[in-house]
Design a protein around this motif. Structure first.
Motif, PDB file in Angstrom:
ATOM      1  N   PRO A 152     -64.394   8.241 -17.366  1.00 49.95           N
ATOM      2  CA  PRO A 152     -64.670   8.659 -18.742  1.00 49.95           C
ATOM      3  C   PRO A 152     -66.011   9.389 -18.821  1.00 49.95           C
ATOM      4  O   PRO A 152     -66.902   9.173 -17.985  1.00 49.95           O
ATOM      5  CB  PRO A 152     -64.740   7.328 -19.515  1.00 49.95           C
ATOM      6  CG  PRO A 152     -64.115   6.305 -18.625  1.00 49.95           C
ATOM      7  CD  PRO A 152     -64.329   6.770 -17.228  1.00 49.95           C
TER       8      PRO A 152
ATOM      9  N   LYS B  32     -64.421  -0.187 -16.907  1.00 49.35           N
ATOM     10  CA  LYS B  32     -64.018   1.209 -17.065  1.00 49.35           C
ATOM     11  C   LYS B  32     -64.926   2.162 -16.289  1.00 49.35           C
ATOM     12  O   LYS B  32     -64.557   3.306 -16.030  1.00 49.35           O
ATOM     13  CB  LYS B  32     -64.023   1.596 -18.553  1.00 49.35           C
ATOM     14  CG  LYS B  32     -63.008   0.836 -19.397  1.00 49.35           C
ATOM     15  CD  LYS B  32     -63.064   1.268 -20.855  1.00 49.35           C
ATOM     16  CE  LYS B  32     -62.169   0.415 -21.729  1.00 49.35           C
ATOM     17  NZ  LYS B  32     -60.742   0.537 -21.387  1.00 49.35           N
TER      18      LYS B  32
ATOM     19  N   ASP C  88     -60.467   6.592 -26.343  1.00 46.91           N
ATOM     20  CA  ASP C  88     -59.596   6.905 -25.213  1.00 46.91           C
ATOM     21  C   ASP C  88     -59.077   8.335 -25.216  1.00 46.91           C
ATOM     22  O   ASP C  88     -58.675   8.857 -24.181  1.00 46.91           O
ATOM     23  CB  ASP C  88     -58.418   5.916 -25.152  1.00 46.91           C
ATOM     24  CG  ASP C  88     -57.445   6.077 -26.306  1.00 46.91           C
ATOM     25  OD1 ASP C  88     -57.892   6.502 -27.397  1.00 46.91           O
ATOM     26  OD2 ASP C  88     -56.249   5.783 -26.128  1.00 46.91           O
ATOM     27  N   LYS C  89     -59.116   9.027 -26.365  1.00 51.00           N
ATOM     28  CA  LYS C  89     -58.566  10.381 -26.421  1.00 51.00           C
ATOM     29  C   LYS C  89     -59.639  11.465 -26.269  1.00 51.00           C
ATOM     30  O   LYS C  89     -59.317  12.649 -26.313  1.00 51.00           O
ATOM     31  CB  LYS C  89     -57.784  10.590 -27.725  1.00 51.00           C
ATOM     32  CG  LYS C  89     -56.475   9.789 -27.765  1.00 51.00           C
ATOM     33  CD  LYS C  89     -55.622  10.211 -28.951  1.00 51.00           C
ATOM     34  CE  LYS C  89     -54.261   9.532 -28.917  1.00 51.00           C
ATOM     35  NZ  LYS C  89     -54.329   8.086 -29.103  1.00 51.00           N
ATOM     36  N   ASP C  90     -60.909  11.071 -26.122  1.00 52.87           N
ATOM     37  CA  ASP C  90     -61.938  12.059 -25.830  1.00 52.87           C
ATOM     38  C   ASP C  90     -61.687  12.654 -24.446  1.00 52.87           C
ATOM     39  O   ASP C  90     -60.948  12.078 -23.632  1.00 52.87           O
ATOM     40  CB  ASP C  90     -63.331  11.427 -25.869  1.00 52.87           C
ATOM     41  CG  ASP C  90     -63.870  11.306 -27.279  1.00 52.87           C
ATOM     42  OD1 ASP C  90     -63.141  11.666 -28.221  1.00 52.87           O
ATOM     43  OD2 ASP C  90     -65.019  10.846 -27.454  1.00 52.87           O
TER      44      ASP C  90
ATOM     45  N   GLU D 257     -62.623   1.763 -29.977  1.00 53.97           N
ATOM     46  CA  GLU D 257     -62.632   0.359 -29.592  1.00 53.97           C
ATOM     47  C   GLU D 257     -64.069  -0.038 -29.273  1.00 53.97           C
ATOM     48  O   GLU D 257     -64.731   0.623 -28.463  1.00 53.97           O
ATOM     49  CB  GLU D 257     -61.748   0.213 -28.335  1.00 53.97           C
ATOM     50  CG  GLU D 257     -61.464  -1.177 -27.879  1.00 53.97           C
ATOM     51  CD  GLU D 257     -60.640  -1.186 -26.586  1.00 53.97           C
ATOM     52  OE1 GLU D 257     -60.545  -2.271 -25.996  1.00 53.97           O
ATOM     53  OE2 GLU D 257     -60.126  -0.128 -26.171  1.00 53.97           O
TER      54      GLU D 257
ATOM     55  N   ARG E  73     -57.738  14.374 -21.051  1.00 56.05           N
ATOM     56  CA  ARG E  73     -58.213  13.267 -21.880  1.00 56.05           C
ATOM     57  C   ARG E  73     -58.606  12.124 -20.944  1.00 56.05           C
ATOM     58  O   ARG E  73     -57.768  11.324 -20.548  1.00 56.05           O
ATOM     59  CB  ARG E  73     -57.125  12.814 -22.842  1.00 56.05           C
ATOM     60  CG  ARG E  73     -56.929  13.773 -23.997  1.00 56.05           C
ATOM     61  CD  ARG E  73     -56.190  13.115 -25.159  1.00 56.05           C
ATOM     62  NE  ARG E  73     -56.264  13.942 -26.354  1.00 56.05           N
ATOM     63  CZ  ARG E  73     -55.331  14.819 -26.697  1.00 56.05           C
ATOM     64  NH1 ARG E  73     -54.283  14.986 -25.939  1.00 56.05           N
ATOM     65  NH2 ARG E  73     -55.473  15.541 -27.799  1.00 56.05           N
ATOM     66  N   CYS E  74     -59.892  12.076 -20.619  1.00 55.94           N
ATOM     67  CA  CYS E  74     -60.381  11.043 -19.718  1.00 55.94           C
ATOM     68  C   CYS E  74     -61.073   9.912 -20.476  1.00 55.94           C
ATOM     69  O   CYS E  74     -61.491   8.918 -19.878  1.00 55.94           O
ATOM     70  CB  CYS E  74     -61.340  11.643 -18.693  1.00 55.94           C
ATOM     71  SG  CYS E  74     -62.707  12.556 -19.443  1.00 55.94           S
ATOM     72  N   GLY E  75     -61.202  10.047 -21.794  1.00 56.91           N
ATOM     73  CA  GLY E  75     -61.879   9.027 -22.590  1.00 56.91           C
ATOM     74  C   GLY E  75     -63.391   9.199 -22.545  1.00 56.91           C
ATOM     75  O   GLY E  75     -63.936   9.959 -21.744  1.00 56.91           O
ATOM     76  N   SER E  76     -64.068   8.503 -23.443  1.00 62.33           N
ATOM     77  CA  SER E  76     -65.539   8.519 -23.429  1.00 62.33           C
ATOM     78  C   SER E  76     -66.072   7.147 -23.805  1.00 62.33           C
ATOM     79  O   SER E  76     -65.432   6.399 -24.557  1.00 62.33           O
ATOM     80  CB  SER E  76     -66.098   9.571 -24.395  1.00 62.33           C
ATOM     81  OG  SER E  76     -66.030   9.113 -25.741  1.00 62.33           O
TER      82      SER E  76
ATOM     83  N   TYR F 155     -65.602   2.839 -27.084  1.00 61.04           N
ATOM     84  CA  TYR F 155     -64.737   3.600 -26.188  1.00 61.04           C
ATOM     85  C   TYR F 155     -63.722   4.364 -27.029  1.00 61.04           C
ATOM     86  O   TYR F 155     -63.078   3.795 -27.914  1.00 61.04           O
ATOM     87  CB  TYR F 155     -64.008   2.645 -25.232  1.00 61.04           C
ATOM     88  CG  TYR F 155     -62.982   3.298 -24.337  1.00 61.04           C
ATOM     89  CD1 TYR F 155     -63.362   4.254 -23.407  1.00 61.04           C
ATOM     90  CD2 TYR F 155     -61.630   2.955 -24.428  1.00 61.04           C
ATOM     91  CE1 TYR F 155     -62.414   4.858 -22.579  1.00 61.04           C
ATOM     92  CE2 TYR F 155     -60.680   3.543 -23.603  1.00 61.04           C
ATOM     93  CZ  TYR F 155     -61.084   4.503 -22.683  1.00 61.04           C
ATOM     94  OH  TYR F 155     -60.160   5.094 -21.873  1.00 61.04           O
TER      95      TYR F 155
ATOM     96  N   ASP G 105     -58.858   6.818 -33.022  1.00 61.65           N
ATOM     97  CA  ASP G 105     -58.745   5.579 -32.248  1.00 61.65           C
ATOM     98  C   ASP G 105     -60.074   5.280 -31.574  1.00 61.65           C
ATOM     99  O   ASP G 105     -60.626   6.123 -30.857  1.00 61.65           O
ATOM    100  CB  ASP G 105     -57.657   5.718 -31.163  1.00 61.65           C
ATOM    101  CG  ASP G 105     -56.269   5.804 -31.760  1.00 61.65           C
ATOM    102  OD1 ASP G 105     -56.085   5.313 -32.896  1.00 61.65           O
ATOM    103  OD2 ASP G 105     -55.375   6.357 -31.100  1.00 61.65           O
TER     104      ASP G 105
END
Length: 814
Positions: free
Chosen positions: A247, A130, A146-148, A120, A89-92, A144, A118
């Motif tokens: 991300p 980021k 964060d769990k992508d 933002e 999970r690096c975020g997107s 953003y 989630d």
């Protein structure tokens, strides 16, 4: 090499990530006789070269549910199977470079919150914090999640294949499905070849997970799976010193995505004009193959990327990759039981989101196969939404040039496809075009969506704000409310049910009462065993032994298939007659006056009350009129055989010229129906929405025995509603609603709008949506204060359980 067994409960054809997922999930449900056949090696088609982006948010709540399930599954697979999936999970980050795109991604962010994801909204400065390598010039906003994350596509598939084997499935490589045996609407077995050796597996079910071969495999199985392989490009840089995990970055305005991978950057493209591949068939020896480089095609994307990510100018290109992926006509994948056969399932055509979709899609299909009914609404991807003509290879080649690029195009409301148009035309098509109609397309049908005024260019100018047709639709809307309007409904499905058991069959399949006089029209739903809505139709009794079922255009095939699958021993013939009749709707306070001007028949309440049909003379022709409405006004739908349709149009248009008759389009129909609180199938009512919670209990007659869903309706009556469909109107007349906007009750998100449009007569944007209400009365629901989140801004809304427009329906019965 292991040889296939002689018998299996299910044969899965195709060993990419989705085939492995279906096998894995079936074994999780306890299935043992599961056989997966892969023509070459597992993952050797598309899966092995996928980018492996894993996002949570999709366009609807259920598609998001499936994507989130995939994430959770991939996070746990390594522990279960010992195969490393590379999932992290690096975020997107998605960045916007225009104000329009910013509104789109902010609306998506609001939708994400309604779906429990989630998210933002972040400023350009926060983007830079980021993603320090990004040139933020021109960035107008970003979101953003964060769990992508990202993962290793091939290993994800191999992990599920191992999990399937551990559960008892046989996964056989270098084993090609070469043919089938069939009996009626069922496949009874699959022929196979391993090199020179051949054999046959008797089976109860087959699943087409053929990926870009899915169309061809479908033909072998006797089912239509419209998809086309296209070239898909990305580059991988040389290793960049000091590059750490980043991300996933999407820059849709530049058709690009970026992924850090082992100290390198992968840059991929969804270019606006794609290149269909293998129009004459995929080479027989294709396995882990790359397609020829086309640097000229990729260069415009790379130029933008070097400006957006300056370090790319310094980094050498390690790999220029071109590999095929399959795309469907509407950019949604194909899942479910194929309409043409009773035991052929499909999971194919994943439009470059196969890795993030495969876990959830495999789970949903396995549950559907196990239980015999959908686990929840899958209408977005149900294979039965595809029309037979969409398997045409010329059509697929033309449409696929556009669909790949549409993944990153602006997803404006009402955006129409530009390619492969004009296939299905109503008998009124040219008459409408000559009068300024601006056409949209649905299920291949060209439909007048709105009419351009004198001197106005008859085409869409897209925006998230008021589009160029807003005032045109307002004029059409008010003509129907105050005078008379006419629009073309020929695209709506028409299915004849006839035979000695027609009445009994209709009473079994539908919730209404169909033992009615000839000429009576019944508004009704077909329910599933949970009381969910499988179809929303009107049924007209044409004779003692014949009914006409009128369906939405998009669900005609699905509704016909539902009827055929529940025909059982009833002696009836079911026939699609959609193209046989043109239909003009004449609606508004002066509708009766117009019809009386062109017909000698009597349209009074005494002879033709609301909810009845009659045969009439009109001009020099003949027609049948149905007194019903989807816009909430006095009116008739005029059914006329296709050969006389143009004549009837001309007669009505000429008589209407003295009454200021206004030609109207589908946008008007949608804005009027939402004012009246009428439900739209696929948005407001679906297979998982209980008919009572949808507010349609009046259409269900529980005093008749043994119809599908009756027990579920009685249980819900006894146990009480858990949600209610509520109509909303924004108190501020400026913001616009489309669908999926979050609904806030006393400041807390409780749901989202299932549909939205503008209520021109009521002076504000309107929507419908479900509000949880377990243990509450109707008065309790309405006692709260409501707001709708429009792209991050909360707007106050009035709420009602009754239609805000003409709640007693007096206008339709005058």
């Amino acid at each position: 090499m292991p040889v296939p067994p002689s018998k299996a409960r299910v044969v899965i054809i195709g060993g990419g990530v989705i085939g492995c997922s279906v096998a894995y999930h079936l074994t999780k449900l306890g299935w043992k006789d599961v056989v997966l056949l892969e023509r070459k090696q597992l993952t050797s088609g598309t899966t092995w070269h996928a980018a492996g982006l894993i996002a949570q948010l999709r366009a609807t709540a259920n598609m998001t549910k499936l994507a989130r399930y995939s994430q959770e599954l991939y996070g746990n697979l390594e522990t279960e199977t010992g195969v490393a999936t590379g999932f992290k999970r690096c975020g997107s980050i998605t960045v916007a470079l225009t104000d329009e795109r910013r509104e789109e991604i902010y609306r998506q962010a609001a939708m994400a919150r309604a779906f429990g994801v989630d998210v933002e909204e972040i400023s350009p400065k926060e983007v830079l914090e980021k993603y320090q390598h990004l040139n933020i010039e021109g960035v107008t906003g970003a979101v953003y999640l964060d769990k992508d994350g990202q993962g290793d596509p091939a290993n994800i598939a191999l992990a599920m294949a191992k999990g399937a084997r551990q559960g008892g499935a046989q996964v056989l490589e270098r084993t090609r499905a070469t043919g089938v045996t069939r009996a009626g609407r069922r496949i009874t077995g699959v022929d196979w070849a391993q090199g020179e050796e051949t054999g046959h597996i008797a089976c109860d079910m087959v699943v087409n997970c053929g990926g870009m071969w899915g169309h061809e495999v479908g033909r072998m199985l006797g089912v239509n799976v419209p998809l086309q392989a296209c070239e898909h490009f990305y580059i991988v840089t040389e290793a960049i010193e000091g590059l750490k995990q980043l991300p996933v970055l999407r820059v849709p305005d530049e058709c690009a995505y970026y992924k850090e991978d082992a100290g390198k950057i992968l840059l991929g493209a969804f270019e606006p004009n794609a290149k269909p591949w293998a129009l004459d068939g995929i080479p027989a020896d294709f396995e882990f193959d790359q397609l020829p480089e086309d640097f000229d095609h990729f260069e415009p994307i790379l130029e933008h990327a070097v400006n957006r990510m300056p370090m790319l100018a310094e980094a050498g290109i390690h790999t220029f990759f071109n590999g095929p992926e399959s795309f469907t006509p509407d950019d949604a994948y194909h899942l479910g039981l194929a309409p043409e056969m009773d035991n052929v399932w499909v999971a194919a055509g994943f439009n470059s989101i196969g890795i993030q979709s495969a876990g959830g899609a495999g789970m949903a299909l396995a549950q559907w196969m196990n239980d015999g009914e959908k686990p929840f609404d899958l209408g977005d991807v149900d294979i039965s939404r595809m029309q037979p003509f969409q398997g045409n290879k010329t059509y697929l080649a033309e449409r696929s040039k556009e669909t790949l690029g549409l993944l990153y195009a602006d997803h404006y409301p009402y955006r129409q496809k530009a390619t492969a148009r004009g296939v299905r035309r109503t008998p009124f098509h040219q008459h409408l075009k000559d009068r300024g109609a601006v056409m949209g397309e649905l299920a291949g049908w060209e439909r007048a969506n709105w009419f351009a005024g004198p001197g106005q260019t008859p085409e869409y100018e897209y925006s998230w704000k008021r589009q160029n047709f807003f005032d045109n639709v307002r004029a059409e809307h008010m003509a129907v409310r105050e005078n008379v309007g006419m629009y073309d409904m020929s695209s709506f499905g028409k299915i004849r049910v006839e035979g000695r058991d027609a009445c009994a069959f209709m009473n079994h399949i539908g919730g209404g009462q169909y033992d009615v006089p000839v000429g009576k029209i019944v508004y009704t739903q077909f329910l599933n065993q949970r009381g969910g809505i499988e179809a929303d139709v009107t049924v007209t009794r044409l004779s003692e032994t014949a009914y006409l079922v009128v369906t939405p255009a998009a669900t005609r095939l699905a509704d016909e298939t539902w009827m055929r699958r529940h025909q059982g021993a009833f002696n009836v013939v079911i026939t699609d007659v959609t193209a046989g009749e043109g239909v003009l709707a004449v609606m508004g306070p002066n509708a009766r006056k117009l019809l009386q001007a062109v017909s000698p028949n009597d349209f009074s309440n005494a002879v033709n009350p609301f909810g009845t049909a009659q045969e009439i003379e009109i001009g020099m022709g003949l027609a049948r009129v149905h007194r019903v409405t989807y816009v909430g006004e006095l009116g008739w739908e005029i059914y006329v055989s296709a050969d006389q349709a143009a004549h009837v149009f001309e007669v009505l248009a000429e008589a209407g010229s003295d009454m200021d008759l206004k030609l109207c389009g589908m946008h008007m129909m949608d804005s009027c129906r939402i004012e009246k609180g009428f439900r739209h199938f696929g948005h407001d009512i679906t297979a998982e929405d209980h008919v009572l919670e949808a507010g349609l209990g009046f259409a269900v007659k529980t005093d008749k025995p043994d119809f599908i869903g009756r027990d579920a309706v009685l249980r819900k009556k006894e146990n009480g509603l858990e949600a209610r469909m509520v109509q909303f109107r924004l108190t501020d007349p400026e913001p616009l609603l489309y669908h999926n906007e979050p609904v806030l009750r006393d400041g807390e998100i409780v749901g989202y709008l299932s549909s939205g449009s503008y209520g021109h007569a009521l002076g504000g944007a309107m929507g419908l949506g479900y509000v949880p209400c377990k243990g509450e009365s109707a008065a309790d629901v309405l006692a709260s204060s409501y707001e709708i989140d429009v792209a991050g801004t909360r707007v106050k809304a009035d709420a009602s359980l009754k239609p805000m427009y003409d709640p007693a329906s007096e206008r339709v019965k005058v």
